[in-house]
Design an enzyme around this catalytic site. Structure first.
Site, PDB file in Angstrom:
ATOM      1  CB  THR A  29       3.726  14.236 -17.850  1.00 20.35           C
ATOM      2  OG1 THR A  29       2.992  13.867 -19.046  1.00 20.35           O
ATOM      3  CG2 THR A  29       4.712  13.607 -17.485  1.00 20.35           C
ATOM      4  CG  HIS A 122       4.699   0.654  -9.530  1.00 17.22           C
ATOM      5  ND1 HIS A 122       5.307   1.175 -10.618  1.00 17.22           N
ATOM      6  CD2 HIS A 122       4.869  -0.669  -9.844  1.00 17.22           C
ATOM      7  CE1 HIS A 122       5.758   0.605 -11.290  1.00 17.22           C
ATOM      8  NE2 HIS A 122       5.536  -0.682 -10.996  1.00 17.22           N
ATOM      9  CB  CYS A 133      -0.974  -0.574  15.553  1.00 22.64           C
ATOM     10  SG  CYS A 133      -1.556   1.066  14.864  1.00 22.64           S
ATOM     11  CB  CYS A 151       0.961   5.294  14.201  1.00 21.62           C
ATOM     12  SG  CYS A 151      -0.443   4.604  15.060  1.00 21.62           S
ATOM     13  CB  CYS A 154       1.065   2.085  18.297  1.00 24.03           C
ATOM     14  SG  CYS A 154       1.652   2.017  16.604  1.00 24.03           S
TER      15      CYS A 154
HETATM   16 ZN    ZN Z   1       0.165   2.391  15.076  1.00 24.64          ZN
END
Ligand code: ZN
Length: 243
Positions: A29, A122, A133, A151, A154
């Site tokens: 913060t 996390h 992919c 992406c 792909c």
């Molecule tokens: Zn991909």
């Protein structure tokens, strides 16, 4: 802040060789990153769901557009810089006094300050993968995409390596954090209310005699602390010496 507490803390830091720091949203913060759980007055005009709903696995699958609208606006702070707490913890590691930082934050500011052994419970906004992919993408890639990042290889949806609600924590990260805490000779917990899983569970593994809690507001674990410091964490660490 009471000087006696700072002195006590400094003495424990001086005497320790395996310090572990466990931190939460409060650590960032002071770098200008608000806790996403602290919903402001404008929030309800901008979003139809609470943050915990939008940041869930189910929601991501159902409505990635709305997820990413929230994610871009509320979770990404590329201009944020490490504060005195991040920097001092990195110095302690370099001095061979601190073995690990365990964090609930996803902002990468500990690494930006120079910390090396960081367990990000996390995940991190700096790591992103194509769901199809598995190609890796950095934060700049995600920042540069309008709406849902796709992406280029792909066409699959790129998902941040951030642990969403309903998703399991990474087991290797958990085990590493657990081992570091188990072997620590000083455990410093800062900037977290310890309300979020698995924070409370992890600190049960600490076997040392010195537990320091630094938080602006009370936590359910205040009575377990050997030293309780109610102060902004960056401000406090700026007064600690590494020697
Ligand atoms: Zn991909």
């Amino acid at each position: 802040m009471e000087e006696a507490k700072l002195e006590q803390f400094q003495q424990w830091v001086d005497e320790s060789r395996r310090i572990v720091f466990f931190g939460g949203a409060g650590v960032s913060t002071e770098s200008g990153i608000p806790d996403f759980r602290s919903v402001d007055g404008l929030y309800n005009q901008q979003y139809a769901y609470p943050p915990e709903t939008i940041l869930s696995h189910t929601f991501f699958e159902r409505d990635p557009e709305e997820f990413y609208r929230f994610y871009h606006n509320k979770m990404l702070f590329p201009a944020a810089k490490p504060n005195a707490a991040h920097r001092k913890l990195a110095e302690l590691e370099q001095a061979g006094k601190l073995t690990a930082v365990v964090t609930q934050n996803i902002d990468g500011l500990h690494q930006a300050a120079g910390s090396v052994n960081v367990y990000e419970l996390h995940g991190s906004v700096h790591r992103n993968h194509c769901m199809k992919c598995h190609q890796f993408y950095d934060l700049d890639f995600v920042m540069g995409q309008e709406g849902v990042p796709r992406c280029p290889v792909c066409g699959g949806i790129v998902k941040p390596d951030v642990v969403l609600y309903e998703e399991a924590l990474d087991q290797n990260t958990m085990m590493g954090a657990l081992r570091a805490i188990q072997q620590a000779d000083l455990l410093i917990i800062g900037g977290t209310s310890l309300a979020v899983y698995p924070a409370a569970g992890l600190i049960q593994y600490y076997e040392g005699r010195r537990l320091v809690l630094i938080n602006k507001s009370p936590t359910p674990y205040d009575s377990q602390a050997d030293l309780l410091i109610a102060a902004p964490i960056g401000e406090f660490f700026s007064r600690v010496q590494v020697r």
